[in-house]
Motif scaffolding. Sequence first.
Motif, PDB file in Angstrom:
ATOM      1  N   ALA A 179      -4.697  67.462  44.199  1.00 58.84           N
ATOM      2  CA  ALA A 179      -6.000  66.782  44.256  1.00 58.84           C
ATOM      3  C   ALA A 179      -5.880  65.289  44.568  1.00 58.84           C
ATOM      4  O   ALA A 179      -6.784  64.706  45.171  1.00 58.84           O
ATOM      5  CB  ALA A 179      -6.742  66.974  42.934  1.00 58.84           C
ATOM      6  N   PRO A 182      -5.757  66.783  50.176  1.00 55.15           N
ATOM      7  CA  PRO A 182      -5.764  67.626  48.972  1.00 55.15           C
ATOM      8  C   PRO A 182      -5.831  69.109  49.310  1.00 55.15           C
ATOM      9  O   PRO A 182      -6.206  69.495  50.419  1.00 55.15           O
ATOM     10  CB  PRO A 182      -7.039  67.165  48.247  1.00 55.15           C
ATOM     11  N   GLY A 183      -5.472  69.936  48.328  1.00 56.16           N
ATOM     12  CA  GLY A 183      -5.590  71.379  48.502  1.00 56.16           C
ATOM     13  C   GLY A 183      -4.264  72.065  48.758  1.00 56.16           C
ATOM     14  O   GLY A 183      -3.212  71.434  48.859  1.00 56.16           O
ATOM     15  N   THR A 195      -8.482  73.038  46.401  1.00 56.44           N
ATOM     16  CA  THR A 195      -7.913  72.497  45.164  1.00 56.44           C
ATOM     17  C   THR A 195      -8.078  73.436  43.974  1.00 56.44           C
ATOM     18  O   THR A 195      -7.614  73.133  42.874  1.00 56.44           O
ATOM     19  CB  THR A 195      -8.576  71.151  44.816  1.00 56.44           C
TER      20      THR A 195
END
Length: 279
Positions: free
Chosen positions: A36, A41-42, A70
Amino acid sequence: MGKITYKKLKGSQNMRQRLLLATLKSTPILIEVIHADDTLPGLRPHEISLLHLFEKLTDDCVVEINETGTKLKYKPGIIVGGSNLVHDCGVSRAIGYFLEPLILLGFFARKTLAIILTGITNDSKDPSVDTFRSTTFPMLKHFGVPSEGLKLEIKSRGVSPHGGGEVHLTIPTVQHLRATMWTDEGMVKRIRGEAFTTRVSPQLGNEMIYAARGIFNRLLPDVYIASDYRKRLEAGSGNSPGYGISLVAETTSGCCISADTTVSYGEKQKILKARTRKS
C-alpha cells in the motif's frame, strides 16, 4: 451454505507461505494493505501469476482482488493436481519462485502433478531450477518422499529480461511425510555442478569451469562440473543472452550445500544505466 470466516492478515510479506499454508489447511484468508505504501501499490505481476497457478491446481478456489490490488480474499479449494498443465511464470520472477510452493502442493494433491512451466530458469534473485534438481530433490528423500516419479527436466534455458525457458515438472503424491532429525552437516566429499550459456560464446562456460575447478581442486580431487551450452533458439537457448553456474557440495551425512549465480546482459545494462544516473 454458511457465511465464510476469513483469517485477517496485513502486508505483503511471506505471500507465498501464507497462500500455501492457507491451501494446505483449507483456511480462507483476507490480506489487506498489500504494497500500500509503494509508488505502485497492489499485488505484483508474479504474485498474481502465483494465484493463477494455485487456481489451476485446485478445484473450487475463489480469488477476489479489489480495484487497487491492495486487498485480497482467498478461499482455497481442494488440491487436485493433474497432468497436461501449463503455466507461464512471466519474467518478473524466476521459475524457482513458483517451484517452492508448487512442490509442496503436489505432494498433497489427489493426482500426480505433471506441469510445464515457462519463464526464467536462472537468475540472481531466486533459486535456479538446477538447484531444485541437484539439491532439493535428493534432500526430500530424507523426509520420506520417493525418488520414483519426482522429475524436473530443463527443456529450454531462459534468463532475464525476456526469459524463454521451459521446464517439465512431475511430482508424485505422498501419503505422509517423515519427521527427520538432521543436525550433522558432515564433511564435503564431492562437488558436482553444471555451467550453462545461452546465446553467448561457449568459451564463457569453459572459463567458469576452469576457474571453479582451480579453486575446488585445492580442497578435494572429486570435482566434476558438466556443461550445458545452448547457442541457437532451436537448441533451447531462450530469448536473452546470459551465462551462469550451479554447484552442489555433497557431504558424508547426505547433506547437499548448493550455490548458483547467473549473469544476463539485460541485468548488466540495468546496472550500467543506474550507475550513469548516479554520476
